[in-house]
Scaffold this active site. Structure first.
Site, short mmCIF file in Angstrom:
data_model
loop_
_atom_site.label_atom_id
_atom_site.label_comp_id
_atom_site.label_asym_id
_atom_site.label_seq_id
_atom_site.Cartn_x
_atom_site.Cartn_y
_atom_site.Cartn_z
N GLY A 147 0.83 -1.19 0.00
CA GLY A 147 0.00 0.00 0.00
C GLY A 147 0.87 1.24 0.00
O GLY A 147 2.00 1.23 0.47
N CYS A 148 0.32 2.33 -0.50
CA CYS A 148 1.10 3.56 -0.62
C CYS A 148 1.55 4.07 0.74
O CYS A 148 2.71 4.38 0.96
CB CYS A 148 0.31 4.62 -1.38
SG CYS A 148 -1.35 4.95 -0.74
N TYR A 149 0.60 4.15 1.68
CA TYR A 149 0.97 4.57 3.04
C TYR A 149 1.97 3.57 3.66
O TYR A 149 2.86 3.95 4.40
CB TYR A 149 -0.26 4.61 3.94
CG TYR A 149 -1.17 5.79 3.75
CD1 TYR A 149 -0.71 7.09 3.92
CD2 TYR A 149 -2.53 5.61 3.47
CE1 TYR A 149 -1.57 8.18 3.79
CE2 TYR A 149 -3.39 6.68 3.34
CZ TYR A 149 -2.91 7.97 3.50
OH TYR A 149 -3.75 9.04 3.39
N ALA A 150 1.72 2.29 3.34
CA ALA A 150 2.54 1.25 3.99
C ALA A 150 4.00 1.36 3.56
O ALA A 150 4.90 1.32 4.40
CB ALA A 150 1.98 -0.13 3.65
#
Lengths: 345, 345, 345, 345
Positions: A147-150
């Site tokens: 994920g992008c945030y991850a």
């Protein structure tokens, strides 16, 4: 030349994959899947792609993908019943959405609030944080792209956890994101320009589905169950994620010493830039690129370490990261086609 | 490999040249000139360039340029006393600022309000609107790259004038620009974020220095002296120019007929995209690219034709155009290194 | 105290009316109509209104309006079958959408592309350009509030036409607007933040429905049929309209002379600010206010006059203008409750 | 009518004070101090104020202030040698910059990195967090208005500390701010539109001068020395601050229980809106107003409480707060002239 298929071509991640792969010297796009553009050039969805030779879009068709592609980028969720067939016919898959990121699909079910669509496929996936799992990625035929945030969060705090610099359980990640992460089809009031311009707000507080991804990776690094707080915010820009990560230092340290640990940790990571002391990442310095910038400050007053990371959510947070994984999966230089500087200003 | 020098590397146009040339397969950057970054990696001015191998910046030095470069991009004004020496030693020059765009330097003096710094050099320059002057560009050793507003305007109305579609003197060009055209060193109140955000205004009304450039080119096309109104506006975005051009049709025409004339006119222009009927250009579809999008509408009610063009002011309006000229000057395919889709969204 | 009803309270124009009327010393909001918020405080749609005492929202109900209100602001289209009843019971109506702006409803039908919903009501309406029709407004019981683009355009060019300064048929109006004009319920892809940010494009070229409004008013001023070109653009901001208007001067004039004519023309118009020579309007200087700023430049070179006007599309372009009309209709000072400076920056 | 003087009228805080005071029913602006506009209408600095009757700007002059004003708003730093004289002549002072916020001026010297300009004046000041110190404010003749970040932070976490809900030392405040806080005269490269647009970054990490202000207030509330981490960020918007505050709950609590404590704590605070469960503050809901919105979430998983607050940095964070203090100082209703809804959208 690697023959490339992209399913979900008319979404933002799909467009970014096309953009990056059109200038990738070892890639050739041979299949573009898009229901809404079927039978037409993708320029009908993204006029910026007019003028580029590309196969017309088609509806999803496993046989066609198997015949024409070496690798399929899944830029959207779905098509679960066809994936094993595609894999078993020798087409590698790189999945950009959140479907296959958890070995333990009960975590998926808890945080996504629905049954897992395909545990069998999930079991086969390697989590595509290339910097942490390069060998596994090289051997994989199915990648769950982070994920992008991850990915922004994991790269920011991995050295803290791997090197035991902070007290367990003390990590807080406050993330600020551009709104393109919401995608192109989410045409809700909340995503209108007039609502988001001159505005900032948090959402899914203590409840965002990238939280367990970050925890899963940090737990692998430390060997114990890691838990953290993660708060995402929408800010009035289109691309970019900045994380500001807080942890309690296990032992008092100087900023320069922590920086040195980070530099060593990422010595072989061409896309991670550890900034000099006193400089902090700005998302715009990564816009359109696959780079992640990291800066940090140890605070002797409070005993905390503050680490910041910046990425482009559609670059290192999606399409760029996916292509980096492709490069590794196909035995190419990790950086091929991705040494693209950001668009600035 | 063409060996590249860039003077003015720490400005926005300089950074854009570096960005584009780093992925150009036939170019190698061998010299970066910047007073403010002398002795340091250009990443100290543009952290987004950290991680890329580049020569350290140096102060301007003609001897070093002559020794190391095949072509010099002048991304800023100045160094007039050295340019002839550089040219005479076989280094081609592509000048991005407005210094050498007029054969008749009295026009420069009238619109720029100062004496021309170097008429002798100006006399040698070819105006680098590649689509209109490809052969001259190929033979030139000094290119005056067009102004950002000028290239957007010229491409929009050239067919109207060349094909005598509109009444002489009837053209009005209303242009909307992102603010990066003001550059990085103009740190005036007017360019602060707080002043420009949520704001739009015209400036230099009836008085902008790109006006005579457009007129010079249109006059060459029509063979008579063309005069027009040009009004630039700053709008709250960083990159992109949209022109909306109005002319009185000499004879009533249908939109589709005018489009067909445009398609023919630009049949050999790989970077000019004439949009289908009913579609209008949007700057974001060109952001970060060297493309120019054109759309138009004939209005039978008023007898006017309205043509719109969109470019990235730092791409087709500066660095991209300059590299396109370089490609032609060095006998390469015009599109080498420039078939880069826009960053969208 | 004037008792106020607002139908369409949960739209942007509704919210702006509430905002302005809450601080209006002679107004009391007694009815808020909103289907989506019925039974609840309007703060459920606009949290910024929490903390303010307001009647709960209700569904549209003519009897209740007649009982509770002296004037009804229609902030949305609809309710046509009830309007005559409301008017006949002594409740004045100020209509913000485009329904009643044309005496000749065939113009409505041509430009809006549908049958007029209520010609009988339209026949009763006075066009609410207060500066031009103050006496008619004072005597009216039904006001058709001008379109946002229309009021900005009319105020910009009215003196040119009224004083015969420009050649008939020569006017071109190029307008740049923030996107809040599209409203809150138009949740289409085109209005997403990611699509509009860093972007500018024209729309409805030669085809926008505010064109005939402007022409109707100019024709009244000149006494002959006026025709013009009007091109609207969306720019990446929420509020504000800038018009740039071009005309061919009937006789050569100096900027200062035209300014003087404007100053006289608007001598009794407290909300029209004619800027000094050399200064041009910027939308941000009107944001949140009911003011219209006007600047201009005569260009002896081309024989054209260029006039620019700036307003807030939700202020002078909708709610502010509507309240100005209310003030006049109820015999109050035109400026009561509206002498509010813009929010800057 | 309170007679008002404003020193620093040509800055953003000065303009906001003028905007709000022009519609304040009990205030009359009698003195505007601005070196750059001396002798002219303030509209020469802020064209949005054209059309409003205001005294011409003058250079700072204590005698004139003493003669004409009941209260002086210091919208900028400076004039230290005159302040005691002004106070001793019965003119109250409300100071907006950071000069007088610390009783212990050694704290000022540590965090501002310079000697305190006037400890004698500082000793006389009351910290103007009206919600916490209403009685002291009422009795004061010199108010140190809180910093923008400070007031947003203090209101967010005060109940946590006052009611002992979190462990001492556990508070982390991550703040996101529009850029108008930097002011109008800071014309540095870092504040250019092109640099800030599409960008977010932290600054002064572990080192921002509003940190000790927040700590001073929290320490007063808890009776022990409070220490916290504070990180400010610039995001691409002009106005607004969002704080996201983290603390470790001393005892497990439900979100609704904490909300109830907040509602009670702020029961008499008309400008603090505690949002319903599940709703989080958005800065745009406070833009242009004096309101502070607060939302929160208790996270049983991590044992943390996350509290968010939103204000307008120029409203509740500067001019609005200052006028609220004035209202209290002069025995008026706290809300007079300030019940202004936000400008939305």
């Amino acid at each position: 030349m690697v023959k490339i298929g992209i399913a979900g071509a008319s979404g933002y991640a799909g467009n970014e994959l096309i953009r990056l792969l059109l200038t990738h010297p070892e890639a050739q796009i041979t299949y573009l899947g898009s229901e809404s553009c079927a039978g037409r050039h993708i320029g009908s969805a993204f006029p910026g792609l007019l003028g580029h030779k590309l196969p017309d879009c088609a509806i999803f068709d496993a046989a066609s993908i198997i015949e024409n592609c070496d690798v399929l980028f899944l830029a959207r969720s779905g098509y679960f019943s066809s994936l094993l067939e595609i894999l078993d016919n020798g087409v590698k898959i790189i999945s950009v959405p959140g479907d296959f990121r958890f070995k333990d699909t009960s975590i998926y079910e808890k945080w996504y609030g629905k049954q897992h669509p395909s545990p069998e496929v999930a079991a086969r996936a390697v989590y595509g944080a290339t910097e942490l799992h390069r060998d596994e990625v090289a051997a994989a035929d199915l990648i769950a792209n982070p994920g992008c945030y991850a990915v922004a969060s994991i790269l920011a705090v991995a050295p803290l956890v791997a090197k035991d610099l902070v007290k367990s359980g003390s990590i807080i990640i406050d993330a600020k994101s551009g709104v393109s992460g919401a995608g192109r089809t989410k045409t809700e009031q909340a995503y209108l320009f007039s609502e988001l311009d001159q505005n900032v707000r948090a959402y899914r507080v203590a409840n965002h589905q990238h939280t367990p991804e970050i925890e899963q990776e940090l737990s692998r690094l430390s060997g114990r169950k890691e838990m953290l707080s993660f708060t995402p915010h929408l800010i009035p820009m289109t691309r970019g994620i900045l994380t500001t990560c807080y942890g309690e230092l296990a032992n008092q340290m100087q900023t320069e010493d922590v920086l040195e640990i980070y530099r060593e940790f990422y010595a072989d990571a061409p896309f991670v830039i550890v900034l000099p002391k006193g400089e902090y990442p700005a998302t715009k310095n990564t816009l359109g690129s696959n780079f992640c910038h990291i800066g940090l400050e140890a605070d002797p007053r409070t005993g905390r370490i503050i680490v910041m990371s910046a990425i482009d959510n559609l670059g290192k947070g999606a399409a760029g990261q996916a292509i980096q994984n492709m490069n590794v999966m196909f035995g190419m230089e990790e950086t091929v086609g991705l040494m693209i500087p950001p668009v600035y200003p």
